[in-house]
Scaffold this motif. Structure first.
Motif, PDB file in Angstrom:
ATOM      1  N   VAL A   5       0.390  -1.182   0.193  1.00 21.44           N
ATOM      2  CA  VAL A   5      -0.362  -0.175   0.451  1.00 21.44           C
ATOM      3  C   VAL A   5       0.837   1.029  -0.142  1.00 21.44           C
ATOM      4  N   ILE A   6       0.581   2.243  -0.615  1.00 23.00           N
ATOM      5  CA  ILE A   6       1.202   3.345  -1.201  1.00 23.00           C
ATOM      6  C   ILE A   6       0.704   5.113  -0.561  1.00 23.00           C
ATOM      7  N   PHE A   7       1.058   5.682   0.414  1.00 23.70           N
ATOM      8  CA  PHE A   7       0.262   6.533   0.339  1.00 23.70           C
ATOM      9  C   PHE A   7       1.715   8.205   0.040  1.00 23.70           C
ATOM     10  N   ASP A   8       0.747   8.918  -0.140  1.00 23.83           N
ATOM     11  CA  ASP A   8       0.603  10.665  -0.621  1.00 23.83           C
ATOM     12  C   ASP A   8       1.465  11.104   1.016  1.00 23.83           C
ATOM     13  N   ILE A   9       1.957  11.840   0.448  1.00 21.09           N
ATOM     14  CA  ILE A   9       2.692  12.527   2.389  1.00 21.09           C
ATOM     15  C   ILE A   9       0.932  13.748   2.487  1.00 21.09           C
ATOM     16  N   GLY A  10       1.506  14.588   1.373  1.00 19.92           N
ATOM     17  CA  GLY A  10       0.531  15.633   1.385  1.00 19.92           C
ATOM     18  C   GLY A  10      -0.727  15.779   1.559  1.00 19.92           C
ATOM     19  N   ASN A  11      -1.756  16.591   2.032  1.00 15.92           N
ATOM     20  CA  ASN A  11      -3.506  16.299   2.084  1.00 15.92           C
ATOM     21  C   ASN A  11      -3.902  13.944   2.446  1.00 15.92           C
ATOM     22  N   VAL A  12      -2.908  13.795   2.288  1.00 17.53           N
ATOM     23  CA  VAL A  12      -3.300  12.248   2.077  1.00 17.53           C
ATOM     24  C   VAL A  12      -2.606  11.908   4.254  1.00 17.53           C
ATOM     25  N   LEU A  13      -1.989  12.721   4.357  1.00 15.97           N
ATOM     26  CA  LEU A  13      -1.122  12.045   5.628  1.00 15.97           C
ATOM     27  C   LEU A  13      -0.936  13.464   7.136  1.00 15.97           C
ATOM     28  N   ILE A  14      -0.770  14.544   6.253  1.00 20.67           N
ATOM     29  CA  ILE A  14      -0.617  15.834   6.453  1.00 20.67           C
ATOM     30  C   ILE A  14      -1.138  16.886   6.149  1.00 20.67           C
ATOM     31  N   GLU A  15      -1.995  17.628   5.902  1.00 24.92           N
ATOM     32  CA  GLU A  15      -2.531  18.708   5.372  1.00 24.92           C
ATOM     33  C   GLU A  15      -1.378  19.821   4.972  1.00 24.92           C
ATOM     34  N   TRP A  16      -1.992  20.007   3.422  1.00 26.05           N
ATOM     35  CA  TRP A  16      -1.129  20.864   2.864  1.00 26.05           C
ATOM     36  C   TRP A  16      -2.205  21.685   2.010  1.00 26.05           C
ATOM     37  N   GLN A  17      -2.231  22.746   2.618  1.00 25.84           N
ATOM     38  CA  GLN A  17      -2.782  23.959   2.391  1.00 25.84           C
ATOM     39  C   GLN A  17      -2.043  25.269   2.482  1.00 25.84           C
ATOM     40  N   PRO A  18      -1.276  25.984   1.782  1.00 26.73           N
ATOM     41  CA  PRO A  18      -0.544  26.915   2.086  1.00 26.73           C
ATOM     42  C   PRO A  18      -1.500  28.569   1.408  1.00 26.73           C
ATOM     43  N   GLU A  19      -2.869  27.976   0.565  1.00 27.37           N
ATOM     44  CA  GLU A  19      -3.749  28.888   0.393  1.00 27.37           C
ATOM     45  C   GLU A  19      -4.136  29.532   2.029  1.00 27.37           C
ATOM     46  N   ARG A  20      -4.294  28.370   2.966  1.00 26.55           N
ATOM     47  CA  ARG A  20      -5.356  28.668   4.215  1.00 26.55           C
ATOM     48  C   ARG A  20      -4.304  29.279   4.752  1.00 26.55           C
TER      49      ARG A  20
END
Length: 205
Positions: A5-20
């Motif tokens: 099983v393969i995970f992306d990290i940004g927005n899958v394990l850690i939120e990545w929302q620079p605009e926010r």
């Protein structure tokens, strides 16, 4: 049969929302103006391709003096951009490992920014294999990065199950023959793992 099983990290394990982050720190109107004038995500792609973390950002800031201090924040306040943790996804990662299922990471991530993230998020050290674009010098959805994963792990493409929050990355994985799930939330990812027979509903009781 799924063998890893393969995970992306940004927005899958850690939120990545620079605009926010920028909405909160400089206000929505200024953030919109800055993002319309400066290709900050393109800048970040250079880091994800192996560029130096601080110098890439600071060089971009020099090119846009009007936004210099705000662009510096992309480096100086980076951990605030890459937060918070998606707790249930971490739980899923650990449940897979408890069930002796190999778990890999495949993420567009810079070399130095990933090293920093590891100091803040210990679970990033819990993968069996980690494929970080900065080291590979290629980013998703380029087919090359998926091919590199296949060659390194030695597993058949159709035995890999991959979760990513971007449809273009998911489509590229499927084009290689991978099983892939478009991540929208951790509950949906858990359901997908059950549907593929990787985990059982009782694993989340």
């Amino acid at each position: 049969m799924i063998q890893a099983v393969i995970f992306d990290i940004g927005n899958v394990l850690i939120e990545w929302q620079p605009e926010r982050f920028y909405d909160r720190t400089i206000g929505v109107d200024r953030r919109k103006a800055m993002f319309s004038e400066v290709d900050l995500h393109g800048m970040n792609d250079k880091i994800d391709l192996g560029g130096r973390f601080k110098s890439t950002i600071y060089e971009a800031a020099e090119a846009y003096p009007k936004w210099k201090s705000e662009i510096h924040m992309w480096h100086d306040n980076w951990i605030e951009l890459a937060a918070p943790v998606i707790d249930k996804s971490v739980e899923i990662l650990r449940t897979l490992r408890e069930n002796k299922i190999p778990v890999f990471a495949l993420s567009n991530f810079g070399i130095e920014s990933f090293e920093y993230a590891e100091t803040q998020y210990p679970f990033l050290g819990e993968f069996d294999r980690r494929y970080i674009s900065g080291h590979m010098e290629v980013i998703k959805p380029d087919p090359t990065i998926y091919e590199m994963v296949e060659k390194d792990c030695g597993l058949p493409p159709d035995s890999l199950l991959f979760a990513d929050d971007r449809s273009d990355n998911v489509d590229a994985a499927r084009a290689r023959g991978w099983k892939a799930h478009l991540f929208e939330n951790a509950d949906g990812w858990a359901d997908a793992l059950v549907e593929h027979g990787v985990l059982k509903k009782s694993d989340f009781a």
